[in-house]
Design a protein around this motif. Structure first.
Motif, short mmCIF file in Angstrom:
data_model
loop_
_atom_site.label_atom_id
_atom_site.label_comp_id
_atom_site.label_asym_id
_atom_site.label_seq_id
_atom_site.Cartn_x
_atom_site.Cartn_y
_atom_site.Cartn_z
N ASN A 49 1.65 6.67 5.12
CA ASN A 49 0.33 6.11 4.84
C ASN A 49 -0.43 5.73 6.09
O ASN A 49 -1.65 5.89 6.16
CB ASN A 49 0.47 4.87 3.95
CG ASN A 49 0.58 5.19 2.48
OD1 ASN A 49 -0.41 5.46 1.81
ND2 ASN A 49 1.79 5.18 1.98
N THR B 214 0.82 -1.22 0.00
CA THR B 214 0.00 0.00 0.00
C THR B 214 0.85 1.27 0.00
O THR B 214 0.38 2.33 -0.43
CB THR B 214 -0.93 0.03 1.22
OG1 THR B 214 -0.14 -0.18 2.40
CG2 THR B 214 -1.99 -1.06 1.12
N TRP B 215 2.09 1.17 0.47
CA TRP B 215 2.96 2.34 0.56
C TRP B 215 3.78 2.58 -0.71
O TRP B 215 4.50 3.57 -0.82
CB TRP B 215 3.91 2.21 1.75
CG TRP B 215 4.59 0.87 1.87
CD1 TRP B 215 4.19 -0.19 2.63
CD2 TRP B 215 5.78 0.44 1.20
NE1 TRP B 215 5.05 -1.26 2.48
CE2 TRP B 215 6.03 -0.90 1.61
CE3 TRP B 215 6.66 1.04 0.29
CZ2 TRP B 215 7.13 -1.63 1.14
CZ3 TRP B 215 7.74 0.31 -0.18
CH2 TRP B 215 7.97 -1.01 0.25
N SER C 53 0.21 4.83 -4.35
CA SER C 53 -0.11 5.60 -3.15
C SER C 53 -0.56 7.03 -3.42
O SER C 53 -0.87 7.77 -2.48
CB SER C 53 1.10 5.63 -2.20
OG SER C 53 2.22 6.23 -2.81
#
Length: 224
Positions: free
Chosen positions: A162, A55-56, A61
Protein backbone atom coordinates in the motif's frame (compact mmCIF):
# COMPACT_ATOMS: atom_id res chain seq x y z
CA UNK A 1 -5.04 7.40 28.44
CA UNK A 2 -3.51 3.91 28.41
CA UNK A 3 -4.80 1.40 25.86
CA UNK A 4 -6.70 -1.30 27.73
CA UNK A 5 -7.42 -4.03 25.20
CA UNK A 6 -9.51 -6.17 27.56
CA UNK A 7 -11.84 -3.26 28.31
CA UNK A 8 -12.15 -2.39 24.62
CA UNK A 9 -12.98 -6.01 23.77
CA UNK A 10 -15.64 -6.21 26.49
CA UNK A 11 -17.23 -2.88 25.54
CA UNK A 12 -17.17 -3.78 21.84
CA UNK A 13 -18.91 -7.08 22.45
CA UNK A 14 -21.60 -5.38 24.53
CA UNK A 15 -22.10 -2.77 21.79
CA UNK A 16 -22.49 -5.46 19.09
CA UNK A 17 -25.04 -7.35 21.18
CA UNK A 18 -27.03 -4.19 21.86
CA UNK A 19 -26.94 -3.05 18.24
CA UNK A 20 -27.75 -6.38 16.61
CA UNK A 21 -30.19 -7.87 19.12
CA UNK A 22 -32.14 -5.10 20.86
CA UNK A 23 -34.56 -4.47 17.98
CA UNK A 24 -35.62 -8.11 17.61
CA UNK A 25 -38.63 -7.69 19.89
CA UNK A 26 -41.02 -9.41 17.46
CA UNK A 27 -39.16 -12.73 17.54
CA UNK A 28 -40.33 -15.66 19.63
CA UNK A 29 -38.18 -16.51 22.68
CA UNK A 30 -36.73 -19.52 20.84
CA UNK A 31 -35.93 -17.47 17.73
CA UNK A 32 -34.29 -14.77 19.83
CA UNK A 33 -32.14 -17.28 21.69
CA UNK A 34 -31.07 -18.79 18.37
CA UNK A 35 -30.01 -15.34 17.11
CA UNK A 36 -28.22 -14.54 20.37
CA UNK A 37 -26.33 -17.85 20.33
CA UNK A 38 -25.36 -17.44 16.66
CA UNK A 39 -24.07 -13.93 17.29
CA UNK A 40 -22.00 -15.13 20.26
CA UNK A 41 -20.42 -17.84 18.11
CA UNK A 42 -19.70 -15.34 15.31
CA UNK A 43 -18.01 -12.92 17.69
CA UNK A 44 -15.80 -15.73 18.96
CA UNK A 45 -14.83 -16.53 15.37
CA UNK A 46 -14.42 -13.00 13.98
CA UNK A 47 -12.48 -11.47 16.85
CA UNK A 48 -13.07 -8.21 18.71
CA UNK A 49 -15.33 -5.41 17.54
CA UNK A 50 -13.33 -2.60 15.94
CA UNK A 51 -14.02 0.99 14.80
CA UNK A 52 -11.69 1.15 11.78
CA UNK A 53 -9.35 -1.19 9.93
CA UNK A 54 -5.67 -0.60 9.18
CA UNK A 55 -5.34 0.75 5.63
CA UNK A 56 -3.47 -2.42 4.64
CA UNK A 57 -6.15 -4.86 5.87
CA UNK A 58 -7.54 -7.06 3.06
CA UNK A 59 -11.12 -6.12 3.98
CA UNK A 60 -10.56 -2.48 2.94
CA UNK A 61 -7.60 -2.48 0.56
CA UNK A 62 -9.23 -3.63 -2.71
CA UNK A 63 -10.81 -1.49 -5.44
CA UNK A 64 -10.05 1.53 -3.29
CA UNK A 65 -10.95 4.96 -4.62
CA UNK A 66 -9.86 6.68 -1.42
CA UNK A 67 -6.56 5.86 0.29
CA UNK A 68 -8.16 6.58 3.65
CA UNK A 69 -10.88 3.94 3.21
CA UNK A 70 -10.73 2.33 6.65
CA UNK A 71 -14.24 0.86 6.94
CA UNK A 72 -16.04 -1.39 4.44
CA UNK A 73 -18.08 0.65 1.94
CA UNK A 74 -18.57 1.15 -1.80
CA UNK A 75 -15.19 2.91 -2.11
CA UNK A 76 -13.39 -0.36 -1.38
CA UNK A 77 -15.56 -2.62 -3.51
CA UNK A 78 -18.67 -3.40 -1.49
CA UNK A 79 -22.30 -2.95 -2.52
CA UNK A 80 -25.45 -3.22 -0.47
CA UNK A 81 -23.97 -2.85 3.02
CA UNK A 82 -26.32 -1.59 5.73
CA UNK A 83 -26.26 -1.67 9.54
CA UNK A 84 -22.72 -3.03 9.73
CA UNK A 85 -20.69 -4.13 12.75
CA UNK A 86 -16.99 -4.72 12.04
CA UNK A 87 -14.64 -7.17 13.73
CA UNK A 88 -10.91 -7.79 13.41
CA UNK A 89 -11.41 -10.70 10.99
CA UNK A 90 -14.71 -9.93 9.31
CA UNK A 91 -17.96 -8.02 9.57
CA UNK A 92 -21.71 -8.52 9.79
CA UNK A 93 -24.00 -6.39 7.66
CA UNK A 94 -27.82 -6.41 7.67
CA UNK A 95 -29.42 -4.98 4.51
CA UNK A 96 -33.18 -4.79 3.99
CA UNK A 97 -33.07 -7.03 0.92
CA UNK A 98 -31.83 -10.54 0.20
CA UNK A 99 -28.15 -9.62 0.64
CA UNK A 100 -27.22 -10.69 -2.87
CA UNK A 101 -25.54 -7.37 -3.68
CA UNK A 102 -23.19 -7.88 -0.75
CA UNK A 103 -22.37 -11.44 -1.78
CA UNK A 104 -21.83 -10.53 -5.44
CA UNK A 105 -19.55 -7.61 -4.56
CA UNK A 106 -17.45 -9.78 -2.25
CA UNK A 107 -17.14 -12.42 -4.97
CA UNK A 108 -15.90 -9.68 -7.34
CA UNK A 109 -13.06 -8.55 -5.05
CA UNK A 110 -9.53 -9.06 -6.34
CA UNK A 111 -7.78 -12.12 -4.96
CA UNK A 112 -5.46 -11.26 -2.09
CA UNK A 113 -2.54 -13.64 -1.38
CA UNK A 114 -2.84 -12.99 2.35
CA UNK A 115 -6.52 -13.78 2.78
CA UNK A 116 -9.66 -15.16 1.18
CA UNK A 117 -12.71 -12.90 1.60
CA UNK A 118 -16.01 -14.80 1.67
CA UNK A 119 -19.67 -13.87 2.25
CA UNK A 120 -22.69 -15.91 3.25
CA UNK A 121 -26.21 -15.31 4.48
CA UNK A 122 -27.00 -16.25 8.05
CA UNK A 123 -29.99 -18.40 8.95
CA UNK A 124 -30.89 -16.22 11.94
CA UNK A 125 -32.20 -12.69 12.33
CA UNK A 126 -29.93 -9.82 13.38
CA UNK A 127 -30.60 -6.07 13.70
CA UNK A 128 -34.20 -6.41 12.40
CA UNK A 129 -36.53 -9.28 11.59
CA UNK A 130 -36.96 -7.62 8.16
CA UNK A 131 -33.22 -7.58 7.38
CA UNK A 132 -31.03 -10.32 5.89
CA UNK A 133 -27.80 -10.63 7.88
CA UNK A 134 -24.68 -11.48 5.88
CA UNK A 135 -21.32 -12.36 7.40
CA UNK A 136 -18.17 -11.40 5.48
CA UNK A 137 -15.09 -13.27 6.66
CA UNK A 138 -11.40 -12.60 6.22
CA UNK A 139 -9.89 -16.08 6.10
CA UNK A 140 -6.13 -15.62 6.49
CA UNK A 141 -3.99 -17.91 4.35
CA UNK A 142 -1.10 -17.86 6.83
CA UNK A 143 -1.29 -18.63 10.55
CA UNK A 144 -2.14 -15.82 12.96
CA UNK A 145 -0.16 -15.32 16.15
CA UNK A 146 -1.06 -17.39 19.21
CA UNK A 147 -3.16 -14.47 20.52
CA UNK A 148 -5.03 -14.36 17.15
CA UNK A 149 -3.41 -11.04 16.29
CA UNK A 150 -1.95 -10.41 12.82
CA UNK A 151 1.80 -11.17 12.84
CA UNK A 152 4.52 -8.98 11.35
CA UNK A 153 5.07 -11.49 8.53
CA UNK A 154 1.58 -10.69 7.22
CA UNK A 155 1.23 -7.04 8.21
CA UNK A 156 4.49 -5.77 6.68
CA UNK A 157 4.07 -7.06 3.09
CA UNK A 158 0.49 -5.77 3.04
CA UNK A 159 1.57 -2.40 4.38
CA UNK A 160 4.44 -2.12 1.91
CA UNK A 161 2.15 -2.95 -1.01
CA UNK A 162 0.00 0.00 0.00
CA UNK A 163 2.71 2.48 0.96
CA UNK A 164 5.61 2.01 -1.46
CA UNK A 165 3.72 3.33 -4.53
CA UNK A 166 3.06 6.57 -2.65
CA UNK A 167 6.65 7.71 -3.17
CA UNK A 168 5.68 8.83 -6.68
CA UNK A 169 3.15 11.42 -5.53
CA UNK A 170 4.00 12.22 -1.91
CA UNK A 171 5.11 15.76 -1.08
CA UNK A 172 6.07 15.11 2.54
CA UNK A 173 6.70 12.12 4.78
CA UNK A 174 4.22 11.57 7.59
CA UNK A 175 5.58 10.51 10.97
CA UNK A 176 4.54 7.43 12.93
CA UNK A 177 2.46 9.63 15.22
CA UNK A 178 0.36 10.94 12.33
CA UNK A 179 0.09 7.54 10.58
CA UNK A 180 -0.42 5.34 13.63
CA UNK A 181 -4.21 5.15 13.34
CA UNK A 182 -3.91 4.21 9.65
CA UNK A 183 -1.46 1.41 10.38
CA UNK A 184 -2.91 0.03 13.63
CA UNK A 185 -6.65 0.52 13.18
CA UNK A 186 -8.92 1.76 15.94
CA UNK A 187 -9.07 1.38 18.86
CA UNK A 188 -5.30 1.42 19.39
CA UNK A 189 -2.54 2.39 21.76
CA UNK A 190 0.93 3.75 21.03
CA UNK A 191 2.18 0.56 19.37
CA UNK A 192 -0.64 -2.01 19.55
CA UNK A 193 -4.31 -2.43 18.73
CA UNK A 194 -6.99 -5.10 18.50
CA UNK A 195 -5.31 -6.16 15.23
CA UNK A 196 -1.63 -6.31 16.18
CA UNK A 197 0.18 -6.92 19.45
CA UNK A 198 2.93 -4.81 20.97
CA UNK A 199 5.75 -6.70 19.24
CA UNK A 200 4.17 -6.42 15.80
CA UNK A 201 3.23 -2.78 16.32
CA UNK A 202 6.81 -1.95 17.28
CA UNK A 203 8.02 -3.76 14.16
CA UNK A 204 5.65 -1.76 11.96
CA UNK A 205 6.86 1.46 13.56
CA UNK A 206 10.51 0.58 12.90
CA UNK A 207 9.85 -0.27 9.26
CA UNK A 208 7.87 2.93 8.71
CA UNK A 209 10.54 5.11 10.32
CA UNK A 210 13.19 3.42 8.18
CA UNK A 211 11.16 4.22 5.05
CA UNK A 212 10.57 7.88 5.79
CA UNK A 213 14.19 8.36 6.81
CA UNK A 214 15.32 7.38 3.31
CA UNK A 215 13.74 10.60 2.01
CA UNK A 216 11.66 8.69 -0.53
CA UNK A 217 8.49 10.55 0.46
CA UNK A 218 10.16 13.94 0.85
CA UNK A 219 11.02 15.86 3.99
CA UNK A 220 9.47 14.64 7.22
CA UNK A 221 6.46 16.70 8.29
CA UNK A 222 6.65 17.67 11.95
CA UNK A 223 3.36 18.59 13.64
CA UNK A 224 3.51 21.24 16.33
Amino acid sequence: MAFRADEEIKEGREHAEQYLLSRLTDLSPDEFEKSKSALSDLMDQLGPVIYTYPTWHPLVSDKRKDYDCIFPNKDCGYQGLDHTIAFAHGFITCPYDDGQKVIDSVNALTNNPAAEITAERLDVKLYSSQATPVVVRCRWTRPLASDRSIPLSIAIPLLLENELPMWQTAEVAETWESMRSNFLGKPHGKRSSLFVNQETGQGIKKIWESLINTGMYGSIKIYQ
